[in-house]
Design a protein around this motif. Sequence first.
Motif, PDB file in Angstrom:
ATOM      1  N   GLY A 258       0.804  -1.216   0.000  1.00 56.31           N
ATOM      2  CA  GLY A 258       0.000   0.000   0.000  1.00 56.31           C
ATOM      3  C   GLY A 258       0.834   1.262   0.000  1.00 56.31           C
ATOM      4  O   GLY A 258       0.446   2.293  -0.566  1.00 56.31           O
ATOM      5  N   ARG A 259       2.011   1.200   0.620  1.00 54.53           N
ATOM      6  CA  ARG A 259       2.883   2.385   0.644  1.00 54.53           C
ATOM      7  C   ARG A 259       3.407   2.704  -0.757  1.00 54.53           C
ATOM      8  O   ARG A 259       3.552   3.872  -1.120  1.00 54.53           O
ATOM      9  N   PHE A 260       3.676   1.668  -1.570  1.00 54.35           N
ATOM     10  CA  PHE A 260       4.087   1.909  -2.958  1.00 54.35           C
ATOM     11  C   PHE A 260       2.967   2.611  -3.724  1.00 54.35           C
ATOM     12  O   PHE A 260       3.216   3.556  -4.469  1.00 54.35           O
ATOM     13  N   SER A 261       1.736   2.150  -3.522  1.00 49.01           N
ATOM     14  CA  SER A 261       0.587   2.773  -4.188  1.00 49.01           C
ATOM     15  C   SER A 261       0.445   4.231  -3.778  1.00 49.01           C
ATOM     16  O   SER A 261       0.167   5.102  -4.608  1.00 49.01           O
ATOM     17  N   GLU A 262       0.641   4.512  -2.498  1.00 49.26           N
ATOM     18  CA  GLU A 262       0.534   5.889  -2.011  1.00 49.26           C
ATOM     19  C   GLU A 262       1.646   6.770  -2.584  1.00 49.26           C
ATOM     20  O   GLU A 262       1.389   7.907  -2.996  1.00 49.26           O
ATOM     21  N   LEU A 263       2.869   6.261  -2.623  1.00 51.48           N
ATOM     22  CA  LEU A 263       3.982   7.029  -3.195  1.00 51.48           C
ATOM     23  C   LEU A 263       3.766   7.283  -4.684  1.00 51.48           C
ATOM     24  O   LEU A 263       4.088   8.359  -5.191  1.00 51.48           O
ATOM     25  N   LYS A 264       3.198   6.301  -5.365  1.00 47.64           N
ATOM     26  CA  LYS A 264       2.886   6.458  -6.786  1.00 47.64           C
ATOM     27  C   LYS A 264       1.804   7.527  -6.964  1.00 47.64           C
ATOM     28  O   LYS A 264       1.912   8.383  -7.854  1.00 47.64           O
TER      29      LYS A 264
ATOM     30  N   ILE B  56      10.250 -13.121  -9.975  1.00 44.42           N
ATOM     31  CA  ILE B  56      10.916 -13.820  -8.874  1.00 44.42           C
ATOM     32  C   ILE B  56      10.098 -15.068  -8.619  1.00 44.42           C
ATOM     33  O   ILE B  56       8.934 -14.982  -8.216  1.00 44.42           O
ATOM     34  N   GLY B  57      10.675 -16.208  -8.904  1.00 44.10           N
ATOM     35  CA  GLY B  57       9.924 -17.456  -8.829  1.00 44.10           C
ATOM     36  C   GLY B  57       8.838 -17.439  -9.890  1.00 44.10           C
ATOM     37  O   GLY B  57       9.087 -17.108 -11.043  1.00 44.10           O
ATOM     38  N   ASN B  58       7.628 -17.743  -9.497  1.00 46.50           N
ATOM     39  CA  ASN B  58       6.501 -17.740 -10.423  1.00 46.50           C
ATOM     40  C   ASN B  58       5.719 -16.435 -10.400  1.00 46.50           C
ATOM     41  O   ASN B  58       4.668 -16.336 -11.019  1.00 46.50           O
ATOM     42  N   SER B  59       6.215 -15.436  -9.679  1.00 48.28           N
ATOM     43  CA  SER B  59       5.486 -14.182  -9.527  1.00 48.28           C
ATOM     44  C   SER B  59       6.250 -13.025 -10.154  1.00 48.28           C
ATOM     45  O   SER B  59       7.471 -13.070 -10.288  1.00 48.28           O
ATOM     46  N   GLN B  60       5.514 -11.984 -10.523  1.00 48.22           N
ATOM     47  CA  GLN B  60       6.127 -10.767 -11.028  1.00 48.22           C
ATOM     48  C   GLN B  60       5.878  -9.643 -10.037  1.00 48.22           C
ATOM     49  O   GLN B  60       4.787  -9.530  -9.468  1.00 48.22           O
ATOM     50  N   PHE B  61       6.882  -8.811  -9.857  1.00 46.44           N
ATOM     51  CA  PHE B  61       6.811  -7.699  -8.917  1.00 46.44           C
ATOM     52  C   PHE B  61       7.235  -6.429  -9.641  1.00 46.44           C
ATOM     53  O   PHE B  61       8.116  -6.442 -10.507  1.00 46.44           O
ATOM     54  N   ALA B  62       6.627  -5.323  -9.247  1.00 52.67           N
ATOM     55  CA  ALA B  62       6.914  -4.036  -9.874  1.00 52.67           C
ATOM     56  C   ALA B  62       8.294  -3.530  -9.480  1.00 52.67           C
ATOM     57  O   ALA B  62       8.794  -3.795  -8.388  1.00 52.67           O
ATOM     58  N   VAL B  63       8.890  -2.782 -10.408  1.00 51.87           N
ATOM     59  CA  VAL B  63      10.129  -2.053 -10.154  1.00 51.87           C
ATOM     60  C   VAL B  63       9.797  -0.577 -10.331  1.00 51.87           C
ATOM     61  O   VAL B  63       9.210  -0.172 -11.325  1.00 51.87           O
ATOM     62  N   PHE B  64      10.161   0.219  -9.344  1.00 55.86           N
ATOM     63  CA  PHE B  64       9.864   1.649  -9.361  1.00 55.86           C
ATOM     64  C   PHE B  64      11.138   2.470  -9.401  1.00 55.86           C
ATOM     65  O   PHE B  64      12.195   2.039  -8.941  1.00 55.86           O
TER      66      PHE B  64
END
Length: 89
Positions: A57-63, A76-84
């Motif tokens: 949620g903090r990433f969403s707020e900063l965005k 990472i593994g079977n998941s994708q994560f955002a890079v900011f």
Amino acid sequence: MNDLSRGRNNENSIVAFQKVKVTRESMWMKILKLVDGLKSTYEIANDLDLPIHKISGRFSELKAKHLIIQTGTKRIGNSQFAVFTKTSI
């Protein structure tokens, strides 16, 4: 039966926000220090020794504040994560 896990402004989300709001700004600063355009949100969570759901949620707020922008994703593994990346504002 009401599904309290859905939507905003339900009893669960209001209680959760009250718990988070006292540490929110300090967490913004910790996250901003680690945002470098290379690390994923998952890696930043690991650096802070927190599970990703505790800080997503903090990433969403900063965005929303236009302090960071998403510049990619990282698998990472079977998941994708955002890079900011930090904005130049």
